[in-house]
Design a protein around this motif. Structure first.
Motif, mmCIF file in Angstrom:
data_model
loop_
_atom_site.group_PDB
_atom_site.id
_atom_site.type_symbol
_atom_site.label_atom_id
_atom_site.label_comp_id
_atom_site.label_asym_id
_atom_site.label_seq_id
_atom_site.Cartn_x
_atom_site.Cartn_y
_atom_site.Cartn_z
ATOM 1 N N MET A 1 0.828 -1.204 0.000
ATOM 2 C CA MET A 1 0.000 0.000 0.000
ATOM 3 C C MET A 1 0.861 1.253 0.000
ATOM 4 O O MET A 1 0.531 2.233 -0.650
ATOM 5 N N ASP A 2 1.996 1.191 0.725
ATOM 6 C CA ASP A 2 2.892 2.349 0.742
ATOM 7 C C ASP A 2 3.437 2.625 -0.652
ATOM 8 O O ASP A 2 3.564 3.773 -1.069
ATOM 9 N N ARG A 5 0.831 4.364 -2.670
ATOM 10 C CA ARG A 5 0.634 5.732 -2.195
ATOM 11 C C ARG A 5 1.781 6.622 -2.667
ATOM 12 O O ARG A 5 1.577 7.756 -3.108
ATOM 13 N N GLU A 6 3.029 6.138 -2.578
ATOM 14 C CA GLU A 6 4.200 6.933 -2.956
ATOM 15 C C GLU A 6 4.241 7.185 -4.467
ATOM 16 O O GLU A 6 4.704 8.228 -4.920
ATOM 17 N N ARG A 8 1.569 7.138 -6.508
ATOM 18 C CA ARG A 8 0.223 7.403 -7.031
ATOM 19 C C ARG A 8 0.231 8.387 -8.197
ATOM 20 O O ARG A 8 -0.422 8.171 -9.228
ATOM 21 N N GLU A 59 -6.842 0.462 -2.845
ATOM 22 C CA GLU A 59 -6.348 0.958 -1.559
ATOM 23 C C GLU A 59 -7.381 0.737 -0.455
ATOM 24 O O GLU A 59 -7.045 0.361 0.669
ATOM 25 N N CYS A 66 -3.975 -4.695 -2.934
ATOM 26 C CA CYS A 66 -2.888 -3.896 -3.529
ATOM 27 C C CYS A 66 -1.824 -4.800 -4.140
ATOM 28 O O CYS A 66 -1.296 -4.521 -5.217
#
Length: 1045
Positions: A1-2, A5-6, A8, A59, A66
Motif C-alpha cells: 500500500m505504501d 501511495r508513494e 500514485r 487501496e 494492492c
C-alpha cells in the motif's frame, strides 16, 4: 500500500487506458472488484480518471488487493512497474547523475564524430560511393505545415533547429534524405557547432527500422555497447530526469510497428507525459498515423539545383562530375529526378560505370543500377549456372513484392531458398546482410525504394508472362490494390515501377485501376492497437468526405500521368489511358509544368479531350505560389518578369496541341500587379484552345482597366467569370455585361462606386446566367432594385447569392418579391448580411410554395429587430413546403428565440438538413436542451454544420447539452464536421463542463473545425483537449480567444 501511495501520481499519469482495462478484467476475475466497480472504471473515458478510480478501490480493499493489483500491473506493463519499483534509488541517481550523463554524452559524441557514423555507403557496400556528412549534406528547404496538413510557411535547416518542438514530425518521400538529416543533427550536436542544439544533454539517433528489443537495449546496440556501464533502470531514470534536455531522433516510422515496441512508441504517442524532445521521420503514406501528435510538422522539399550540383561534385571525380552535370543541363527529365537526393546518388553510381547513359525515367534509373550491380559482381558467382542466377533474381523479386504487401522489409535466412542463393544475392548487392548483435541475421534491400523497384519489376514479369499461372498470380497481387487511396498513396511507387518496366505491364495496370471505384480510407483513425476504421462509410453524403474524395481524385489523375510518362508508350496505350482520364480534372501550376504534361499533350491528345476539366493557374508572384524551384535565374527581377505568363505554358497549350481543343479550361490569374499587352495576347492564345472557358481573376490590380481587352481575346468561349478583390473600370464592367453567353458571374470584394452605364445598368443583358454571386460589392438601394428588375430576364438562374451589402433600404423587399414570382427555379438563395427587413422575410415566406427546388436558404447576418418574431414565425411555418432543403441559416432579432419551439417541430420533417445556423438567436438553456432532445429522438442525424454562435446559454446549459449528446451510442450529431458555439460574452467553463465537452467532441469522427470564441479555457483545459485528440486520433482546428491563467 505504501508503494501505491508513494507512486500514485506517476501511476495516474502513466498507466495507459489499455493497461488499466486489462488490469480491471484481471481484478474482476479474481474477485477483487465487483461488477459495478468494474463497469464504472471501464465506462470512464479519460485514462487519468480510470487510474484514480482503480487505485481508490484497491487501496480501500487493503494490502492483499494492492499486492494483486501490483502483480497484474507487472504482468501487463513490466517496464512501468520496474521503473516505479526502482524509484527509491532516486537519491543515489542524483548523486552520480552528472558524471553518468557526461559519460553517456561522451560515448555518443565519440560515435557521431567517428568515420563509422560520418561516412556510409548509401547504395550498399557493393557500390563504391561513400557519403560524408561533412561534405555531402546539402541544406534542404522545409515546408512548415499545420495539423490539417496545409503548408503555412517555409523553413531552412537552421530555422528548423531553432524551432524544434516537443515532437517534430518530418515528412518526406522516399530518397529525400530523412535519415541523412537526422544523422546530421546528431553530428552537429556532437561537434558543438550549433547553439540551438547545446540545450540537449543527450541526443539519440535511433533507427526504428533496426529495432528488435526495448528502447534501452536498442540504444546500447545501435549507439553504445553491450553490456553498457549503466544498467537499464539507472539509464532510463537518467533520461526521465533530464526530460526535454534529451533529444530522440527517431528515423523511419513508416517501417516501424508501434504495437511491437510500445515503450519506444510512447516517446511520441504520449510525449506530453514522458516530456522528451523528439524528432520523428516518416514517409507521406504513414503521416496520418502520427500527424495528430505533432507540435511541429514539416515536409522536406526538393533538392535544389545547386544542392544536386554540390552532391555530384563531392561524390564523383572531376571529369565524371562534369559529364553528369552536362547531361543534367541537357535533360529536363533528368533535372526533375535530381530533385531527390537518392536519385542523384544512383545517377552518380551509373555514371561511374557508363558515362553515356542519360536516364529518362525513375524506372530506367533503377533498371540501369540493377543491371550494373549484377554485371559488376558477376565474377563472384561465375561458378553458378545462369539458370540458377536467373531463378534466384526472380525469387528476390518475389521477396520484394510479397514484402511490399505485408509491410515486410527485413528478411531471414528462412525466406531464402538456400545458402547458395544468399551468397548470390549478397554478392550482387541486391540484398545486404545485418548480423551484428543479432541471434539471427536479417537481409534488407539497401533502400525501401529499391525494394519497391524490385517488386514492380517482378510484378511486370508476372502480368506479362506467357505462363497462365504467373499471370493469375500477378492479377491476384493487383486485386490487393483495391482502393483509390491504395493507388494514390500506399502502392503508388510499386505501380509506377511496374508501368515503367514495359508497355504491356502498363496496359494491364491501367486496365485494372480503371475499375477501382472505392476511395478507401480517407479519414483514418487508429485505435490503441493500431487498427484502422473506415468511418467514412457511415457518412457517404458528408461534405468533408466529398472534399477528401475530390482531393483523392486529383491525386489519382496525377498518378495516372506519371504512369503514362513512365511507360514511355507514346500513343500505343491511348485507348487504355483515354478510358482512365474520362471525365476527370487535371490541375496545372503554370510556374511548374513537368515533362509528363508535355508528353501527354504531344502523344495522347485524345486523353485531353477525355478530361472533364483542366485547371491552369497563373500567379504574379510565382515564388510564393509553389514550393518548386522554377529556374536558375540570373537575377531575381528577371525571373519574376519572365514568370508572369511562362513560356512553357504557351508551348503546352498553344504550340503543342495545334490541332486539338479541350472541353473545359479554367484559368486563374492571381496577384498580378501589372499586365502588359504581350501578356494579354499570350492569355488569349491559351484561352483559344478550349471549347468552354472559366476565367478566375483574384487580387490583380494589373487587370484593372484591361479586363475588356482580356475578355475580348476569349469572348467566344468564356462561360464562367469570377472576379475578386480586383477594382474594375466602367469599361471593364461594360465588357462583362456584353458577354451574353455567361452562365456564371461571381463578383467578390469590389468597393468601387457603381457608375451609370456600368455593370448594374447592363446586367439585364446576361440572359443565359445560371449562377449570380455578388459578395461585398458596393451598391445602394437603387442598385438592388435594378438587380430585382433584371431577375425577370434570367429564366435559367438557379443560384442567387447576395451578401455583405450594407446601408440598404427597402430595395431587398422588391428583390425578394421577384424571387418567388418571376424566378421559380432557384435551388440556392443566399441573402446574408444584406439589410433584409421583416417585410422582406415575410414576402419570402409567402412565396416559398413557388420555390420547390430550393436546397439552400441562407438569411444569416440580418437583424430584423422588432419584426423578427412575426417574420421568422411566418417563414418557419412554410419550411415544410421545401422538403429538399439542406442548408437553413436564419436571421435574428428581438426575442427571436420564442420561435425555436415551432422551428424544432419543423426540423423533424426536414430530414435532409446538413447545415443549420441560429446565430444571435438568444437561445437559452431550455432551448439548447430541446435541441439535444431532437437529436436523442433520432432527428438531425444528417447535420454536418451547426452554428449556435453568440447565444445566451449558461455553463449549466452546456453541461446538460454535452452530457445528453455524449450518452448517445455513436455520439449525438455524430456527422458534424464544423461547429461554432462562440459565446456573446466571456464564458469561463467549469471543469465538469470541459470534461463533458471533451468526452463528446472526441466521439465525432468527422469534426475538423471547432469555433469557441470567448470560451476562456485555461492551460489545463487545453492540455486535456490536446491529450484527448491525440488519444482518440482526432484532428480538428480549435479557434478561440486568448486563454487566461
Amino acid at each position: 500500500m505504501d508503494f501505491i501511495r508513494e507512486c500514485r501520481s506517476e501511476l495516474v499519469q502513466r498507466m495507459g487506458r489499455q493497461v488499466i482495462d486489462q488490469v480491471v478484467d484481471d481484478l474482476y476475475s479474481k474477485g477483487v472488484l465487483n461488477n459495478e466497480e468494474k463497469d464504472l472504471v471501464l465506462g470512464t473515458l479519460l485514462s487519468q480518471e480510470k487510474a484514480r478510480l482503480i487505485l481508490g478501490y484497491v487501496e480501500n480493499k487493503g494490502k492483499a488487493a494492492c499486492n494483486i493489483f501490483l502483480d497484474d500491473l507487472k504482468h501487463h506493463d513490466q517496464y512501468l512497474f520496474e521503473e516505479l519499483k526502482w524509484t527509491g534509488k532516486v537519491t543515489s541517481v542524483k548523486k552520480f547523475m552528472d558524471e553518468d550523463v557526461e559519460m553517456i554524452a561522451q560515448d555518443l559524441r565519440n560515435l557521431y564524430l567517428s568515420s563509422a557514423f560520418q561516412k556510409f555507403h548509401p547504395l550498399g557496400e557493393e557500390i563504391d560511393i561513400i557519403f560524408d556528412l561533412e561534405t555531402t549534406f546539402s541544406d534542404a528547404v522545409f515546408q512548415k505545415k499545420n495539423t490539417n496538413n496545409r503548408t503555412i510557411g517555409q523553413l531552412k535547416f537552421q530555422d528548423l533547429l531553432d524551432e524544434l518542438k516537443y515532437l517534430t514530425v518530418i515528412e518526406g518521400e522516399a530518397g529525400k534524405g530523412k535519415t541523412t538529416l537526422l544523422k546530421r543533427i546528431a553530428s552537429l550536436w556532437a561537434s558543438g557547432k550549433h547553439p540551438s542544439l547545446s540545450r540537449f544533454k543527450l541526443v539519440f539517433f535511433v533507427s526504428l527500422r533496426s529495432m528488435q528489443k526495448g528502447l534501452y537495449e536498442s540504444i546500447c546496440e545501435q549507439l553504445l555497447r553491450e553490456p553498457y556501464s549503466l544498467d537499464a533502470p539507472t539509464f532510463m531514470k537518467i533520461i526521465e530526469v533530464l526530460e526535454r534536455n534529451v533529444l530522440f531522433c527517431l528515423d523511419g516510422f513508416d517501417e516501424f510497428k508501434p504495437q511491437d515496441y510500445p515503450e519506444t512508441a510512447r516517446l511520441f504517442t504520449k510525449n506530453a507525459q514522458y516530456k522528451h524532445t523528439v524528432v520523428l521521420t516518416t514517409r507521406t503514406e504513414t503521416l496520418s498515423q502520427v500527424r495528430s501528435y505533432a507540435d511541429l510538422l514539416v515536409k522536406i522539399g526538393d533538392l535544389s539545383y545547386s544542392g544536386a550540383k554540390m552532391l555530384i561534385e563531392n561524390v564523383l571525380e572531376e571529369s565524371l562530375a562534369e559529364s553528369l552535370l552536362a547531361q543534367l543541363e541537357q535533360s529536363s527529365t533528368m533535372k526533375e529526378m535530381m530533385k531527390t537526393p537518392l536519385f542523384v546518388v544512383i545517377a552518380c553510381a551509373i555514371q561511374m560505370g557508363d558515362d553515356d547513359f542519360i536516364p529518362r525515367t525513375q524506372t530506367a534509373l533503377f533498371h540501369t543500377l540493377h543491371k550494373l550491380m549484377i554485371n559488376k559482381n558477376h565474377y563472384k558467382t561465375r561458378d553458378l549456372p545462369e539458370e540458377y542466377i536467373t531463378e534466384s533474381i526472380r525469387h528476390c523479386g518475389d521477396l520484394a513484392l510479397d514484402g511490399i504487401f505485408k509491410s515486410k522489409f527485413d528478411f531471414t535466412i528462412e525466406d531464402l531458398s538456400s545458402q547458395k542463393e544468399e551468397r548470390l544475392l549478397l554478392a550482387a548487392g541486391l540484398l545486404n546482410k545485418y548480423a551484428a548483435q543479432r541471434l539471427k541475421p536479417v537481409y534488407r534491400f539497401f533502400h525501401k525504394s529499391f525494394q519497391e523497384y524490385t517488386a514492380g519489376r517482378r510484378l511486370h514479369e508476372l502480368v506479362t508472362s506467357s505462363s497462365a499461372t504467373e499471370v493469375t498470380k500477378g492479377q491476384m497481387y493487383l486485386q490487393r490494390i483495391s482502393t483509390i487511396s491504395d493507388i494514390t498513396f500506399k502502392y503508388q511507387n510499386l505501380l509506377l515501377y511496374t508501368c515503367g518496366s514495359s508497355k504491356d505491364a502498363a496496359a494491364e495496370v491501367i486496365k485494372y485501376i480503371v475499375g477501382v471505384k472505392d476511395h478507401g480510407t480517407l479519414l483514418q483513425f487508429l485505435d490503441e492497437n493500431g487498427e484502422s476504421a473506415k468511418v467514412e462509410t457511415q457518412m457517404q453524403s458528408s461534405a468533408e468526405v466529398e472534399k477528401l474524395r475530390f482531393l483523392n481524385m486529383n491525386a489519382l489523375v496525377e498518378r495516372g500521368l506519371t504512369f503514362v510518362y513512365e511507360s514511355r508508350s507514346e500513343s500505343a496505350l491511348a485507348p487504355e489511358f483515354e478510358t482512365f482520364f474520362q471525365g476527370k480534372t487535371l490541375h496545372i501550376n503554370s510556374h511548374y509544368i513537368p515533362d509528363y504534361l508535355f508528353y501527354l499533350f504531344e502523344h495522347l491528345p485524345s486523353c485531353l479531350r477525355a478530361l472533364g476539366l483542366i485547371k491552369l493557374k497563373f500567379s504574379g508572384n510565382p515564388f510564393s505560389s509553389n514550393g518548386h524551384e522554377i529556374t536558375k535565374p540570373e537575377n531575381e527581377n528577371q525571373s519574376v518578369t519572365r514568370a508572369l505568363i511562362p513560356e512553357p505554358a504557351i508551348k503546352l497549350f498553344y504550340e503543342t496541341p495545334w490541332n486539338q481543343t479541350f472541353n473545359t479550361l479554367q484559368i486563374t490569374l492571381r496577384d498580378f500587379p501589372d499586365l502588359k499587352p504581350k501578356e494579354i495576347k499570350c492569355i488569349g492564345k491559351i484561352c483559344c484552345s478550349a471549347l468552354s472557358l472559366i476565367l478566375h481573376i483574384s487580387k490583380s490590380t494589373g487587370v484593372t482597366g484591361k479586363l475588356d481587352r482580356i475578355l475580348n481575346t476569349c469572348a467566344r468561349n468564356v462561360q464562367d467569370l469570377v472576379i475578386e478583390s480586383t477594382p474594375l473600370t466602367k469599361e471593364d464592367e461594360q465588357q462583362i455585361v456584353k458577354m451574353s453567353q455567361l452562365k456564371t458571374l461571381h463578383l467578390n470584394n469590389l468597393q468601387t462606386e457603381q457608375r451609370e452605364g456600368g455593370f448594374i445598368d447592363g446586367m439585364h443583358c446576361l440572359k443565359n446566367i445560371e449562377k449570380l454571386v455578388l459578395e461585398n460589392v458596393k451598391m445602394n438601394d437603387a442598385d438592388v432594385k435594378k438587380i430585382a428588375a433584371s431577375l425577370k430576364n434570367f429564366s435559367n438562374i438557379s443560384v442567387l447569392h447576395l451578401s455583405q451589402l450594407m446601408d440598404l433600404g427597402n430595395g431587398t423587399e422588391q428583390l425578394v418579391n421577384e424571387l418567388g414570382t418571376a424566378v421559380c427555379g432557384l435551388q440556392e438563395i443566399k441573402l446574408s448580411s444584406c439589410c433584409l427587413t421583416g417585410r422582406a422575410v415575410t414576402t419570402l415566406a409567402q412565396n416559398l410554395h413557388n420555390l420547390q427546388k430550393l436546397d439552400v436558404l441562407d438569411l444569416s447576418g440580418n437583424d430584423l429587430r422588432e419584426e423578427a418574431i412575426d417574420a421568422v414565425n411566418r417563414l418557419v411555418d412554410q419550411l415544410t413546403l421545401v422538403p429538399s432543403l439542406k442548408v437553413l441559416m436564419l436571421p435574428f432579432g428581438h426575442n427571436v428565440n420564442s420561435c425555436f419551439g415551432k422551428l424544432a417541430i419543423q426540423l423533424k420533417s426536414l430530414t435532409n438538413v446538413t447545415k443549420l445556423g441560429l446565430q444571435k438567436w438568444s437561445l437559452n438553456d431550455l432551448d439548447l436542451d430541446a435541441l439535444a432532445s431532437l437529436t436523442v429522438s433520432g432527428h438531425l442525424e444528417n447535420l454536418q454544420r451547426l452554428d449556435l454562435a453568440e447565444n445566451s446559454v449558461t455553463t449549466e446549459g452546456w453541461i446538460t447539452f454535452f452530457g445528453t449528446l455524449r450518452e448517445i451510442e455513436r455520439g449525438g450529431l455524430f456527422k458534424l464536421t464544423s461547429l461554432d458555439f462562440s459565446s456573446q460574452t466571456e464564458l469561463y467553463p467549469e471543469a465538469i463542463m470541459v470534461k463533458e465537452f471533451v468526452q463528446w467532441i472526441v466521439k465525432l469522427h468527422f469534426i475538423h473545425e471547432v469555433v469557441l470564441v470567448n470560451w476562456m479555457f485555461d492551460e489545463n483545459d487545453l492540455n486535456m483537449i490536446k491529450n484527448a485528440k491525440a488519444t482518440q486520433k482526432r484532428e480538428f482546428q480549435l479557434r478561440l480567444t486568448a486563454t487566461y491563467k
